[in-house]
Design a protein around this motif. Sequence first.
Motif, PDB file in Angstrom:
ATOM      1  N   ARG A   1     -35.269 -44.984  10.820  1.00 16.08           N
ATOM      2  CA  ARG A   1     -34.614 -45.279   9.480  1.00 16.08           C
ATOM      3  C   ARG A   1     -35.501 -44.868   8.343  1.00 16.08           C
ATOM      4  O   ARG A   1     -36.527 -45.559   8.215  1.00 16.08           O
ATOM      5  CB  ARG A   1     -33.788 -46.334   9.231  1.00 16.08           C
ATOM      6  CG  ARG A   1     -32.694 -46.410   8.088  1.00 16.08           C
ATOM      7  CD  ARG A   1     -32.139 -47.628   7.992  1.00 16.08           C
ATOM      8  NE  ARG A   1     -32.865 -48.887   7.565  1.00 16.08           N
ATOM      9  CZ  ARG A   1     -32.467 -50.120   7.611  1.00 16.08           C
ATOM     10  NH1 ARG A   1     -31.115 -50.324   7.784  1.00 16.08           N
ATOM     11  NH2 ARG A   1     -33.500 -51.093   7.260  1.00 16.08           N
ATOM     12  N   GLY A   2     -34.922 -44.132   7.364  1.00 15.00           N
ATOM     13  CA  GLY A   2     -35.626 -43.752   6.017  1.00 15.00           C
ATOM     14  C   GLY A   2     -35.121 -44.785   5.022  1.00 15.00           C
ATOM     15  O   GLY A   2     -33.831 -44.973   4.858  1.00 15.00           O
ATOM     16  N   ARG A   3     -36.055 -44.905   4.050  1.00 17.41           N
ATOM     17  CA  ARG A   3     -35.760 -45.794   2.683  1.00 17.41           C
ATOM     18  C   ARG A   3     -35.868 -44.766   1.647  1.00 17.41           C
ATOM     19  O   ARG A   3     -36.427 -43.747   1.831  1.00 17.41           O
ATOM     20  CB  ARG A   3     -36.514 -46.872   2.628  1.00 17.41           C
ATOM     21  CG  ARG A   3     -38.004 -46.850   2.494  1.00 17.41           C
ATOM     22  CD  ARG A   3     -38.748 -48.054   1.868  1.00 17.41           C
ATOM     23  NE  ARG A   3     -38.958 -47.432   0.494  1.00 17.41           N
ATOM     24  CZ  ARG A   3     -39.582 -48.313  -0.543  1.00 17.41           C
ATOM     25  NH1 ARG A   3     -39.912 -49.345   0.101  1.00 17.41           N
ATOM     26  NH2 ARG A   3     -39.467 -47.979  -1.683  1.00 17.41           N
ATOM     27  N   PRO A   4     -35.326 -45.016   0.528  1.00 16.58           N
ATOM     28  CA  PRO A   4     -35.572 -44.315  -0.876  1.00 16.58           C
ATOM     29  C   PRO A   4     -37.256 -44.157  -0.836  1.00 16.58           C
ATOM     30  O   PRO A   4     -37.898 -45.282  -1.009  1.00 16.58           O
ATOM     31  CB  PRO A   4     -34.851 -44.947  -1.672  1.00 16.58           C
ATOM     32  CG  PRO A   4     -33.837 -45.653  -1.098  1.00 16.58           C
ATOM     33  CD  PRO A   4     -34.406 -46.037   0.017  1.00 16.58           C
ATOM     34  N   ASP A   5     -37.551 -42.888  -1.221  1.00 17.80           N
ATOM     35  CA  ASP A   5     -39.097 -42.821  -1.402  1.00 17.80           C
ATOM     36  C   ASP A   5     -39.112 -43.054  -3.086  1.00 17.80           C
ATOM     37  O   ASP A   5     -39.608 -41.979  -3.692  1.00 17.80           O
ATOM     38  CB  ASP A   5     -39.659 -41.418  -1.211  1.00 17.80           C
ATOM     39  CG  ASP A   5     -41.208 -41.375  -1.180  1.00 17.80           C
ATOM     40  OD1 ASP A   5     -41.509 -42.336  -1.188  1.00 17.80           O
ATOM     41  OD2 ASP A   5     -41.564 -40.277  -1.195  1.00 17.80           O
ATOM     42  N   VAL A   6     -38.922 -44.149  -3.445  1.00 12.68           N
ATOM     43  CA  VAL A   6     -38.985 -44.496  -4.573  1.00 12.68           C
ATOM     44  C   VAL A   6     -39.989 -45.809  -4.952  1.00 12.68           C
ATOM     45  O   VAL A   6     -39.965 -46.841  -3.843  1.00 12.68           O
ATOM     46  CB  VAL A   6     -37.838 -44.568  -5.503  1.00 12.68           C
ATOM     47  CG1 VAL A   6     -37.203 -43.438  -5.858  1.00 12.68           C
ATOM     48  CG2 VAL A   6     -36.941 -45.808  -5.130  1.00 12.68           C
ATOM     49  N   VAL A   7     -40.466 -46.259  -5.934  1.00 14.92           N
ATOM     50  CA  VAL A   7     -41.512 -47.341  -6.204  1.00 14.92           C
ATOM     51  C   VAL A   7     -40.291 -48.297  -6.645  1.00 14.92           C
ATOM     52  O   VAL A   7     -39.780 -48.253  -7.797  1.00 14.92           O
ATOM     53  CB  VAL A   7     -42.596 -47.204  -6.943  1.00 14.92           C
ATOM     54  CG1 VAL A   7     -43.347 -48.494  -7.215  1.00 14.92           C
ATOM     55  CG2 VAL A   7     -43.477 -46.197  -6.585  1.00 14.92           C
ATOM     56  N   TRP A   8     -40.223 -49.592  -6.068  1.00 17.29           N
ATOM     57  CA  TRP A   8     -38.918 -50.752  -6.437  1.00 17.29           C
ATOM     58  C   TRP A   8     -39.920 -51.353  -7.199  1.00 17.29           C
ATOM     59  O   TRP A   8     -41.111 -51.737  -7.027  1.00 17.29           O
ATOM     60  CB  TRP A   8     -38.476 -51.165  -5.375  1.00 17.29           C
ATOM     61  CG  TRP A   8     -37.454 -50.395  -4.740  1.00 17.29           C
ATOM     62  CD1 TRP A   8     -36.575 -49.526  -5.209  1.00 17.29           C
ATOM     63  CD2 TRP A   8     -37.195 -50.125  -3.326  1.00 17.29           C
ATOM     64  NE1 TRP A   8     -35.634 -48.908  -4.378  1.00 17.29           N
ATOM     65  CE2 TRP A   8     -35.943 -49.469  -3.067  1.00 17.29           C
ATOM     66  CE3 TRP A   8     -37.489 -50.858  -2.053  1.00 17.29           C
ATOM     67  CZ2 TRP A   8     -35.484 -49.182  -2.157  1.00 17.29           C
ATOM     68  CZ3 TRP A   8     -36.799 -50.696  -0.810  1.00 17.29           C
ATOM     69  CH2 TRP A   8     -35.847 -49.819  -0.930  1.00 17.29           C
ATOM     70  N   PHE A   9     -39.276 -52.177  -7.989  1.00 15.36           N
ATOM     71  CA  PHE A   9     -40.218 -53.258  -8.803  1.00 15.36           C
ATOM     72  C   PHE A   9     -40.780 -54.328  -7.914  1.00 15.36           C
ATOM     73  O   PHE A   9     -40.142 -54.803  -6.901  1.00 15.36           O
ATOM     74  CB  PHE A   9     -38.809 -54.160  -9.617  1.00 15.36           C
ATOM     75  CG  PHE A   9     -38.216 -53.302 -10.751  1.00 15.36           C
ATOM     76  CD1 PHE A   9     -38.919 -53.064 -11.830  1.00 15.36           C
ATOM     77  CD2 PHE A   9     -37.055 -52.695 -10.664  1.00 15.36           C
ATOM     78  CE1 PHE A   9     -38.426 -52.653 -12.912  1.00 15.36           C
ATOM     79  CE2 PHE A   9     -36.494 -51.901 -11.606  1.00 15.36           C
ATOM     80  CZ  PHE A   9     -37.257 -51.822 -12.950  1.00 15.36           C
ATOM     81  N   GLY A  10     -41.708 -54.557  -8.231  1.00 10.22           N
ATOM     82  CA  GLY A  10     -42.717 -55.428  -7.213  1.00 10.22           C
ATOM     83  C   GLY A  10     -43.556 -54.693  -6.246  1.00 10.22           C
ATOM     84  O   GLY A  10     -44.479 -55.448  -5.485  1.00 10.22           O
ATOM     85  N   GLU A  11     -43.326 -53.508  -6.095  1.00  9.06           N
ATOM     86  CA  GLU A  11     -44.077 -52.652  -5.327  1.00  9.06           C
ATOM     87  C   GLU A  11     -45.445 -52.000  -5.834  1.00  9.06           C
ATOM     88  O   GLU A  11     -45.230 -51.716  -6.950  1.00  9.06           O
ATOM     89  CB  GLU A  11     -43.316 -51.473  -4.487  1.00  9.06           C
ATOM     90  CG  GLU A  11     -42.214 -52.141  -3.664  1.00  9.06           C
ATOM     91  CD  GLU A  11     -41.496 -51.079  -2.983  1.00  9.06           C
ATOM     92  OE1 GLU A  11     -41.282 -51.319  -1.705  1.00  9.06           O
ATOM     93  OE2 GLU A  11     -41.037 -50.082  -3.415  1.00  9.06           O
ATOM     94  N   LEU A  12     -46.148 -51.373  -5.004  1.00 12.80           N
ATOM     95  CA  LEU A  12     -47.476 -50.732  -5.366  1.00 12.80           C
ATOM     96  C   LEU A  12     -47.042 -49.288  -5.528  1.00 12.80           C
ATOM     97  O   LEU A  12     -46.094 -48.716  -5.013  1.00 12.80           O
ATOM     98  CB  LEU A  12     -48.456 -51.040  -4.481  1.00 12.80           C
ATOM     99  CG  LEU A  12     -49.143 -52.419  -4.271  1.00 12.80           C
ATOM    100  CD1 LEU A  12     -50.163 -52.391  -3.154  1.00 12.80           C
ATOM    101  CD2 LEU A  12     -49.659 -52.852  -5.552  1.00 12.80           C
TER     102      LEU A  12
END
Length: 255
Positions: free
Chosen positions: A165-176
């Motif tokens: 499974r893939g997740r959205p390729d965006v930077v979520w709050f708290g991620e690098l």
Amino acid sequence: MKFGVYAYTGSMSNLNTAQARLARARRVAVLTGAGISQPSGIPTFRDAAGLWKDFDLEEYATPSAYARNPKKVWEWYAWRYQNVMQAQPNRAHVLLAVLEQRVGEGFFLATQNVDSLHSRAGSIRLVELHGNIARGRCERCGERFPLPDPTQFVPPPYCPGCGARGRPDVVWFGELLPPGAYEQAERAFTQAEVALVVGTSAEVEPAASLGRLASLNGAYLIEINPNPTPLSSWADCSLRMGAVEGMEALMGGSD
């Protein structure tokens, strides 16, 4: 710190200086934020009519939200993906692509936006600091891959390489940030003759530090934003305009 005369007195001489500095610069670094995509119909996040007015970021844009309910998060991102892909690049996006063609290899654009409007406008020397909503990223192997056409996309997507499974390729709050993305931007802003910051609140780190970094290294710093920001007192020229109006003022409506 440097104070932009145009921001406070409306001095045309200051705008003329900014135009001249930009026209002859051979190393130009640009940072854009949500304000540049607002004229294309994409809401910003933080103002009174922004995206987070109706949605709780803790429910949609954090790793813990995805871990709790990936279906809910993906349905929201699929909705955003469809809306974003209906939007078209505006005049400010196009003028930055024109500026890149003029400057050539010394041009660099870093954006905090995930909407792909810069690349659709023709920008090439580009880094997307916060990812791209039109891509998925494999949860197992990390491969990035384009999502299907938004009108046909049924989440979640699956990795074309390993099938996970893939997740959205965006930077979520708290991620690098994506590996190497900030380092590329930092190098460009450190070496820039002119730095241009368009449509960003200058509050989200580490991107917010790029304009200050450029100024500290001797760049002529131009800010385009209808409202004062923490960067305004560093700017040589602060244009209190929207992104489209500001880019047209800087480039004289160039094509």
